[in-house]
Design an enzyme around this catalytic site. Structure first.
Site, mmCIF file in Angstrom:
data_model
loop_
_atom_site.group_PDB
_atom_site.id
_atom_site.type_symbol
_atom_site.label_atom_id
_atom_site.label_comp_id
_atom_site.label_asym_id
_atom_site.label_seq_id
_atom_site.Cartn_x
_atom_site.Cartn_y
_atom_site.Cartn_z
ATOM 1 N N TYR A 246 24.841 28.066 24.607
ATOM 2 C CA TYR A 246 23.493 28.646 24.498
ATOM 3 C C TYR A 246 23.368 29.460 23.199
ATOM 4 O O TYR A 246 22.384 29.337 22.458
ATOM 5 C CB TYR A 246 23.263 29.533 25.715
ATOM 6 N N ALA B 53 10.466 26.000 25.494
ATOM 7 C CA ALA B 53 11.329 25.372 26.510
ATOM 8 C C ALA B 53 12.791 25.584 26.151
ATOM 9 O O ALA B 53 13.192 25.402 25.004
ATOM 10 C CB ALA B 53 11.025 23.874 26.599
HETATM 11 P P1 NAI Z 1 12.551 29.278 32.621
HETATM 12 O O1 NAI Z 1 13.747 28.488 33.009
HETATM 13 O O2 NAI Z 1 11.875 30.128 33.653
HETATM 14 O O3 NAI Z 1 11.440 28.303 31.982
HETATM 15 C C1 NAI Z 1 11.759 27.291 31.045
HETATM 16 C C2 NAI Z 1 10.748 26.180 31.154
HETATM 17 O O4 NAI Z 1 11.135 25.164 30.224
HETATM 18 C C3 NAI Z 1 10.719 25.528 32.553
HETATM 19 O O5 NAI Z 1 9.398 25.387 32.993
HETATM 20 C C4 NAI Z 1 11.409 24.193 32.310
HETATM 21 O O6 NAI Z 1 10.954 23.168 33.195
HETATM 22 C C5 NAI Z 1 11.027 23.904 30.872
HETATM 23 N N1 NAI Z 1 11.939 22.933 30.262
HETATM 24 C C6 NAI Z 1 13.290 22.906 30.349
HETATM 25 N N2 NAI Z 1 13.769 21.814 29.730
HETATM 26 C C7 NAI Z 1 12.696 21.126 29.254
HETATM 27 C C8 NAI Z 1 12.557 19.905 28.520
HETATM 28 N N3 NAI Z 1 13.626 19.155 28.195
HETATM 29 N N4 NAI Z 1 11.313 19.488 28.200
HETATM 30 C C9 NAI Z 1 10.236 20.226 28.537
HETATM 31 N N5 NAI Z 1 10.302 21.391 29.234
HETATM 32 C C10 NAI Z 1 11.524 21.840 29.581
HETATM 33 O O7 NAI Z 1 13.021 30.166 31.359
HETATM 34 P P2 NAI Z 1 12.401 31.500 30.748
HETATM 35 O O8 NAI Z 1 13.198 32.655 31.210
HETATM 36 O O9 NAI Z 1 10.930 31.541 30.900
HETATM 37 O O10 NAI Z 1 12.779 31.280 29.201
HETATM 38 C C11 NAI Z 1 11.903 30.716 28.255
HETATM 39 C C12 NAI Z 1 12.581 30.745 26.891
HETATM 40 O O11 NAI Z 1 12.993 32.079 26.575
HETATM 41 C C13 NAI Z 1 13.850 29.897 26.827
HETATM 42 O O12 NAI Z 1 13.943 29.287 25.554
HETATM 43 C C14 NAI Z 1 14.950 30.920 27.007
HETATM 44 O O13 NAI Z 1 16.163 30.488 26.468
HETATM 45 C C15 NAI Z 1 14.379 32.106 26.264
HETATM 46 N N6 NAI Z 1 14.919 33.412 26.616
HETATM 47 C C16 NAI Z 1 14.757 33.962 27.867
HETATM 48 C C17 NAI Z 1 15.253 35.232 28.149
HETATM 49 C C18 NAI Z 1 15.064 35.901 29.481
HETATM 50 O O14 NAI Z 1 15.500 37.052 29.629
HETATM 51 N N7 NAI Z 1 14.434 35.264 30.469
HETATM 52 C C19 NAI Z 1 15.975 35.997 27.131
HETATM 53 C C20 NAI Z 1 16.092 35.331 25.880
HETATM 54 C C21 NAI Z 1 15.569 34.099 25.636
#
Ligand code: NAI
Length: 446
Positions: A352, A288
């Protein structure tokens, strides 16, 4: 999330036009499917040390077609160059140039691996120069490979051999389609610990794994991959994402836990849920994460503190609860999702990048604490991954993000998930405190 350009240039007319105009030609990458061969084509193991001999023998035991000498014009699945005893930069030339001509024979989505030793405080300057030289060599070579082929290195710590369980597990991961988007990276095997699975297609059988942020995106992909590999799942997300979370949990026969991970009692709630519903807890994946981008001059308290709280402070608190619990004691594994922004920095992401760099610092310092109970903690740092988040990036920036890496394309959520599943496995028990980038050798922070 599709990358239409990559699909276009892999079809007849599109391929010809891209070639004529000198445009990037990203390949369709070989990705893992259960039951498929580890790699198609012979594996050339080069190197004259005892470590090279024993590694070649171990690969033969996996029924791979192993060559100790190149056969000109024979299509190769992989080349493994064992450089585990280089003591002076002058010693690099012979083994490296001996494989140079074989590069032309490397198949599309082929693999080039080095196996060498890291620089440590107790080696001579000449040994350190040779060892660090492998780093520069491999990262440059990875940029020269084509057609979806990748180059990665394995570093063997003290007391680690070329046939230690986690060395073999790392070789297997890097040869396979599981590492499709890992390029130009080094995996350090820190100890001879680790245990290879009875079934390489279900390395997480019998494990109970928690995935945070599992309702969508990379978290949902991690859940699917861990399930495919045999794990029983506890899927965590905020109550507002409850419907999506329930959908993923039903699909994967896991249980859903609606929970904001930044709550003070989040760690205990996770442990209680896993133990009550599944009897134990073996693996925690901290996925998350949130972004609240702004230039620092415009940054306010809410943006800064929410990102730090969710992305790193929550993980620290949950880990503290896990380490205090007797229920998290059987080969425990923690894998945290970091980001290349935390390595290279990113304009507009001071909050971030601070949180994600923090994840990498935490992993390093927590490694000995996990080791005390036979466990590990590592981080995976994704580069540009095709998700809802990156689909919202303006087109020009998005195209730049996608193409500024050696594979000329963004990664898939499943690529991040594969690296996490590998680090969560018993076989990776000798890999502790490290960061593995899944970024196609992103030029940012390379
Ligand atoms: P996303 O925004 O699609 O999914 C994140 C999920 O975490 C969501 O379902 C959200 O509801 C949940 N979440 C947020 N805050 C929360 C909390 N306080 N408690 C419980 N759940 C919570 O993001 P995505 O793209 O899938 O990213 C996942 C991870 O990968 C993150 O840590 C992000 O920083 C990291 N990341 C993503 C990249 C990308 O290119 N998409 C690149 C580098 C890192």
């Amino acid at each position: 999330m599709t990358d239409k350009y990559t699909q276009l240039v892999n079809q007849g007319l599109g391929r010809n036009v891209a070639k004529k105009l000198g445009l990037p030609q990203p390949a369709i990458l070989r990705r893992y499917q259960p039951g498929q061969p580890l790699i198609s084509g012979p594996v050339l193991v080069q190197g004259t040390t005892p470590g090279a001999d024993t590694l070649a023998a171990a690969l033969l035991a996996w029924d791979l077609d192993v060559r100790r000498h190149a056969v000109p014009r024979e299509r190769l699945g992989a080349i493994i160059l064992v450089l585990d005893d280089v003591a002076h930069p002058g010693e690099l030339e012979r083994p490296i140039l001996s494989v140079a001509s074989s590069l032309r024979d490397l198949a599309p989505s082929g693999r080039f691996l080095t196996v060498s030793r890291p620089v440590t405080d107790d080696v001579t300057p000449a040994e350190a120069a040779a060892r660090q030289g492998v780093d520069g060599f491999l990262r440059s070579l990875a940029m020269e490979l084509r057609a979806g082929a990748t180059g990665n290195g394995i570093l063997l710590g003290d007391a680690v051999e070329t046939t230690s369980p986690s060395t073999l597990a790392a070789v297997r991961f890097l040869l396979s389609g599981r590492s499709a988007y890992v390029d130009g990276q080094f995996l350090t095997v820190t100890s001879p610990d680790g245990q290879l699975p009875a079934d390489f297609d279900r390395p997480l059988a019998g494990k109970v794994a928690v995935v945070t942020g599992a309702a969508r995106g990379i978290g949902a992909a991690i859940a699917r991959t861990l399930h495919r590999d045999g794990a029983t799942l506890v899927l965590v997300d905020i109550p507002a994402a409850g419907d999506h979370l329930a959908g993923v949990a039903n699909e994967l026969h896991g249980t859903a836990l609606q929970l904001d991970i930044s709550r003070d009692d989040a760690g205990q709630r996770i442990i209680d849920h896993a133990v009550q519903r599944h009897g134990r807890l073996n693996i925690v994946i901290h996925n998350a994460g949130i972004t609240r981008d702004k230039l620092l001059a415009n940054m306010d308290h809410t943006r800064w503190s929410s990102v730090i709280n969710v992305n790193i402070a929550a993980q620290l608190r949950i880990n503290e609860a896990l380490l205090a619990s007797d229920h998290f004691a059987s080969s425990p594994r923690i894998v945290s999702v970091a980001s290349t922004s935390g390595i290279a920095g990113n304009r507009g992401q001071t909050n971030y990048a601070a949180s994600k760099a923090g994840v990498m610092g935490m992993v390093r310092a927590a490694a000995p604490l996990l080791a005390e109970r036979g466990g590990t903690i590592n981080a995976v740092a994704p580069g540009f991954i095709e998700t809802d988040m990156t689909a919202r990036v303006p087109l020009v920036l998005r195209e730049a993000g996608r193409r500024l890496n050696s594979l000329r394309q963004g990664g898939q959520p499943a690529d991040v998930a594969e690296a996490i599943a590998f680090l969560a496995s018993d076989a990776a028990g000798g890999i502790n405190g490290g960061v593995l980038r899944v970024c196609g050798q992103y030029m940012v922070g390379a």
